[in-house]
Scaffold this motif. Structure first.
Motif, PDB file in Angstrom:
ATOM      1  N   ASP A 139      -8.047  -1.326  -5.788  1.00  0.00           N
ATOM      2  CA  ASP A 139      -8.220   0.045  -6.272  1.00  0.00           C
ATOM      3  C   ASP A 139      -6.849   0.689  -6.426  1.00  0.00           C
ATOM      4  O   ASP A 139      -6.064   0.729  -5.465  1.00  0.00           O
ATOM      5  N   LEU A 186      -4.684   4.190  -7.685  1.00  0.00           N
ATOM      6  CA  LEU A 186      -4.802   5.631  -7.919  1.00  0.00           C
ATOM      7  C   LEU A 186      -3.684   6.101  -8.840  1.00  0.00           C
ATOM      8  O   LEU A 186      -2.500   5.881  -8.557  1.00  0.00           O
ATOM      9  N   ILE A 242       3.355  11.920  -2.121  1.00  0.00           N
ATOM     10  CA  ILE A 242       3.010  10.564  -1.709  1.00  0.00           C
ATOM     11  C   ILE A 242       3.966  10.084  -0.629  1.00  0.00           C
ATOM     12  O   ILE A 242       5.140  10.476  -0.601  1.00  0.00           O
ATOM     13  N   LEU A 273       0.810  -1.220   0.000  1.00  0.00           N
ATOM     14  CA  LEU A 273       0.000   0.000   0.000  1.00  0.00           C
ATOM     15  C   LEU A 273       0.846   1.273   0.000  1.00  0.00           C
ATOM     16  O   LEU A 273       0.311   2.369  -0.130  1.00  0.00           O
ATOM     17  N   SER A 274       2.143   1.136   0.170  1.00  0.00           N
ATOM     18  CA  SER A 274       3.000   2.332   0.164  1.00  0.00           C
ATOM     19  C   SER A 274       4.093   2.230  -0.890  1.00  0.00           C
ATOM     20  O   SER A 274       5.110   2.904  -0.805  1.00  0.00           O
ATOM     21  N   CYS A 290      -1.553   1.780  -4.703  1.00  0.00           N
ATOM     22  CA  CYS A 290      -2.774   1.091  -4.274  1.00  0.00           C
ATOM     23  C   CYS A 290      -3.430   1.853  -3.136  1.00  0.00           C
ATOM     24  O   CYS A 290      -2.777   2.251  -2.173  1.00  0.00           O
ATOM     25  N   ARG A 291      -4.733   2.044  -3.251  1.00  0.00           N
ATOM     26  CA  ARG A 291      -5.472   2.731  -2.198  1.00  0.00           C
ATOM     27  C   ARG A 291      -6.362   1.777  -1.419  1.00  0.00           C
ATOM     28  O   ARG A 291      -6.816   2.101  -0.327  1.00  0.00           O
ATOM     29  N   ASN A 292      -6.621   0.586  -1.947  1.00  0.00           N
ATOM     30  CA  ASN A 292      -7.452  -0.357  -1.202  1.00  0.00           C
ATOM     31  C   ASN A 292      -7.342  -1.751  -1.816  1.00  0.00           C
ATOM     32  O   ASN A 292      -7.304  -1.895  -3.028  1.00  0.00           O
TER      33      ASN A 292
END
Length: 211
Positions: free
Chosen positions: A95, A97, A105, A61-62, A79-81
């Protein structure tokens, strides 16, 4: 800028809705959506096994990815989810972005340590203890540093390196406000053991004198 932004391969998904998503899962794919930026939302499928491998590697996610979809221009995404099956805990939807080059970021950046041979503490047998081999920084998507550098020259036993001691790339800043520790030079185990033995001997001597 980082030399290697990992690729994330996907294929455009022709159908939308729950039916198409279920079919994708039956075909060994994880459905997803790419949104944000200046483009229209793009439904995609990602091979289940490849996505699961990347998830197990951590930091998913990061991590900034270079998304490659046949017939589309490469685009940087994060990735946001990740939706997961409530029973099996396996990915069922993702998801992503899109990011502009000017987007800010939070990413984990590797820490390089240099000039160990010029650190008096290490010459004396001290040990470099790395507390954070990577640090989370707010960076610009178009100018991501490959690493940050900690110069160990002149450091002695007992010296501590905080994030404030490090020169960060222009535009980058820690995501944590406190001045956290990155590394320190500790005494060699033989000296620590000797110190412990001396403390125990002193304690015994005090006990004997008290009697």
């Amino acid at each position: 800028m980082a030399g290697q932004i990992p690729d994330l391969h996907a294929e455009a998904r022709t159908g939308t809705g729950k039916g198409a998503a279920r079919q994708a899962r039956r075909d060994g794919m994880v459905p997803g959506i790419v949104y944000g930026g200046e483009g229209e939302p793009l439904p995609i499928n990602i091979p289940f096994n490849k996505l699961l491998k990347k998830l197990k590697e951590g930091r998913f996610l990061s991590t900034l990815f270079n998304l490659k979809v046949e017939g589309q221009e490469d685009v940087r995404v994060i990735c946001r989810n990740v939706q997961r099956d409530v029973v099996k805990d396996l990915p069922t939807h993702i998801d992503l972005l899109r990011l502009r080059r000017t987007s800010q970021i939070a990413l984990f950046i590797h820490v390089d340590f240099i000039n160990e041979e010029e650190a008096p503490g290490i010459k004396k047998g001290g040990v470099l203890t790395v507390v954070r081999p990577e640090v989370e920084l707010m960076v610009t998507a178009g100018d991501i540093p490959e690493s940050i550098t900690v110069d160990l020259a002149g450091l002695d036993i007992g010296d501590i390196v905080h994030i404030s001691d490090v020169t960060l790339p222009e535009g980058a800043k820690p995501t944590v406000d406190r001045d956290f520790v990155i590394a320190n030079i500790s005494a060699p185990s033989s000296l620590r053991s000797a110190g412990d033995d001396e403390e125990e001997a002193d304690a015994e001597a005090e006990g004997d004198s008290a009697e």
